[in-house]
Design a protein around this motif. Structure first.
Motif, short mmCIF file in Angstrom:
data_model
loop_
_atom_site.label_atom_id
_atom_site.label_comp_id
_atom_site.label_asym_id
_atom_site.label_seq_id
_atom_site.Cartn_x
_atom_site.Cartn_y
_atom_site.Cartn_z
N CYS A 11 -19.17 -11.29 -9.40
CA CYS A 11 -18.70 -11.88 -10.66
C CYS A 11 -18.84 -10.93 -11.84
CB CYS A 11 -19.51 -13.15 -10.98
SG CYS A 11 -19.16 -14.53 -9.92
N ASN A 12 -19.60 -9.88 -11.68
CA ASN A 12 -19.89 -8.98 -12.78
C ASN A 12 -19.25 -7.60 -12.64
OD1 ASN A 12 -21.84 -10.53 -14.51
ND2 ASN A 12 -22.68 -10.82 -12.46
N LEU A 13 -18.19 -7.52 -11.85
CA LEU A 13 -17.51 -6.23 -11.72
C LEU A 13 -16.80 -5.86 -13.01
CD1 LEU A 13 -16.14 -6.47 -8.10
CD2 LEU A 13 -17.96 -5.00 -8.95
N LYS A 14 -16.62 -4.58 -13.20
CA LYS A 14 -16.13 -4.02 -14.45
C LYS A 14 -14.66 -4.32 -14.74
CE LYS A 14 -16.32 0.43 -16.76
NZ LYS A 14 -16.73 1.81 -16.61
N ARG A 15 -13.78 -4.00 -13.86
CA ARG A 15 -12.34 -4.14 -14.10
C ARG A 15 -11.83 -5.48 -13.58
NH1 ARG A 15 -11.69 0.24 -16.88
NH2 ARG A 15 -11.92 2.24 -15.91
N ILE A 16 -10.67 -5.89 -14.11
CA ILE A 16 -10.13 -7.15 -13.62
C ILE A 16 -8.72 -7.06 -13.07
CG2 ILE A 16 -11.61 -8.60 -15.04
CD1 ILE A 16 -9.14 -9.04 -16.84
N ARG A 17 -7.93 -6.02 -13.37
CA ARG A 17 -6.55 -6.03 -12.89
C ARG A 17 -5.97 -4.69 -12.48
NH1 ARG A 17 -2.69 -9.40 -16.73
NH2 ARG A 17 -2.92 -7.51 -17.87
N SER A 18 -6.60 -3.60 -12.75
CA SER A 18 -5.95 -2.33 -12.47
C SER A 18 -6.94 -1.27 -12.01
CB SER A 18 -5.21 -1.83 -13.71
OG SER A 18 -6.12 -1.56 -14.75
N LYS A 19 -6.38 -0.16 -11.58
CA LYS A 19 -7.16 0.99 -11.11
C LYS A 19 -8.10 0.60 -9.97
CE LYS A 19 -6.88 3.48 -15.47
NZ LYS A 19 -6.06 2.57 -16.22
N LEU A 20 -7.54 -0.14 -9.02
CA LEU A 20 -8.33 -0.62 -7.90
C LEU A 20 -8.61 0.47 -6.86
CD1 LEU A 20 -6.48 -3.99 -7.74
CD2 LEU A 20 -8.87 -3.68 -8.38
N ASN A 112 2.41 -7.48 4.00
CA ASN A 112 3.21 -6.65 4.91
C ASN A 112 3.16 -5.18 4.51
OD1 ASN A 112 3.94 -8.76 6.60
ND2 ASN A 112 5.71 -9.29 5.33
N SER A 113 3.12 -4.89 3.21
CA SER A 113 3.01 -3.50 2.75
C SER A 113 1.69 -2.89 3.19
CB SER A 113 3.11 -3.43 1.22
OG SER A 113 4.40 -3.79 0.80
N ILE A 114 0.61 -3.66 3.08
CA ILE A 114 -0.70 -3.15 3.51
C ILE A 114 -0.71 -2.93 5.02
CG2 ILE A 114 -3.17 -3.66 3.69
CD1 ILE A 114 -2.87 -5.21 0.99
N LYS A 115 -0.12 -3.84 5.78
CA LYS A 115 -0.05 -3.68 7.24
C LYS A 115 0.62 -2.36 7.61
CE LYS A 115 0.66 -8.44 8.65
NZ LYS A 115 1.60 -9.32 9.36
N ARG A 116 1.72 -2.04 6.92
CA ARG A 116 2.45 -0.80 7.21
C ARG A 116 1.63 0.45 6.88
NH1 ARG A 116 6.61 -3.97 5.27
NH2 ARG A 116 6.55 -3.07 3.19
N MET A 117 0.69 0.35 5.96
CA MET A 117 -0.12 1.51 5.59
C MET A 117 -1.02 1.99 6.73
SD MET A 117 -1.26 0.72 1.72
CE MET A 117 -0.07 0.07 0.59
N TYR A 118 -1.34 1.11 7.65
CA TYR A 118 -2.21 1.50 8.76
C TYR A 118 -1.51 2.48 9.69
CZ TYR A 118 -5.79 -1.76 7.35
OH TYR A 118 -6.78 -2.40 6.66
N ILE A 127 -10.62 3.95 -1.94
CA ILE A 127 -10.80 4.82 -3.11
C ILE A 127 -9.81 5.99 -3.02
CG2 ILE A 127 -12.45 6.22 -4.42
CD1 ILE A 127 -13.00 3.13 -4.35
N ASP A 128 -9.15 6.28 -4.12
CA ASP A 128 -8.16 7.36 -4.26
C ASP A 128 -6.90 7.13 -3.43
OD1 ASP A 128 -9.74 8.74 -6.10
OD2 ASP A 128 -10.79 9.84 -4.52
N ASN A 129 -6.64 5.90 -3.04
CA ASN A 129 -5.43 5.58 -2.28
C ASN A 129 -4.43 4.93 -3.24
OD1 ASN A 129 -3.42 4.45 -0.64
ND2 ASN A 129 -4.86 3.99 1.01
N ASN A 130 -3.54 5.74 -3.78
CA ASN A 130 -2.58 5.25 -4.77
C ASN A 130 -1.62 4.22 -4.22
OD1 ASN A 130 -3.60 6.82 -6.90
ND2 ASN A 130 -2.44 8.60 -6.22
#
Length: 165
Positions: A11-20, A112-118, A127-130
């Motif tokens: 609940c206390n993480l820094k960001r909420i919508r970007s730079k994941l 489906n986009s995430i599935k294709r990334m595998y 981390i560092d996966n644009n």
């Protein structure tokens, strides 16, 4: 295996919508304690919308939040346990197997986009996966636009009533 990181900490993480895809996203940005105040009175984020009772009619938002929450667990616990932040194909398949069949089309396209990334791999870096970041940001925006603002308004009203009484 029990979670090393608690919901209270998520609940206390820094960001909420970007730079994941940045490790700083998964650092704690709010002051917090381990006191037993109800989690239901803490503002909702993309990572906690899945558990929010005020978003009950937004199935797609809860599904998207569940994916983002799993990424949080993977990153935070991966760092604590093994020093890596990789989302395993088995973990991801487990997430999507629990999802309702009538999920929103935006969320379905993201899955489906995430599935294709595998692409034959067992893990994908967080981390560092644009590429993964672009999909996670779409999920985050979807969650944000489908319930977080209204849910946080209700929570603010509850907290206001507590302090007023």
């Amino acid at each position: 295996m029990p979670k090393l990181v608690t919901k209270r900490e998520v609940c206390n993480l820094k960001r909420i919508r970007s730079k994941l895809h940045r490790s700083s996203t998964y650092s704690f940005g709010r002051g917090f304690s381990r006191s037993p105040h109800p989690l239901s009175n803490i503002p909702v984020t993309i990572f906690t919308a899945q558990d929010c009772k005020h978003i009950s009619n937004k199935v797609g938002a809860k599904v998207a939040s569940s994916i983002l929450q799993e990424v949080v667990w993977i990153v935070l616990e991966g760092v604590l346990e093994r020093g890596v932040e990789k989302l395993g194909i088995d973990e991801f398949k487990n997430i999507i197997s629990l999802l309702p069949k009538d999920v929103n089309s935006t969320v379905s396209l993201c899955i489906n986009s995430i599935k294709r990334m595998y692409d034959g791999e067992d893990y994908i870096e967080v981390i560092d996966n644009n590429d993964l970041n672009a999909v996670l940001e779409l999920l985050a925006q979807f969650v944000s636009y489908n319930g977080i603002t209204a849910a946080n308004q209700k929570i603010a009203e509850t907290v206001h009533a507590i302090f007023k009484s």
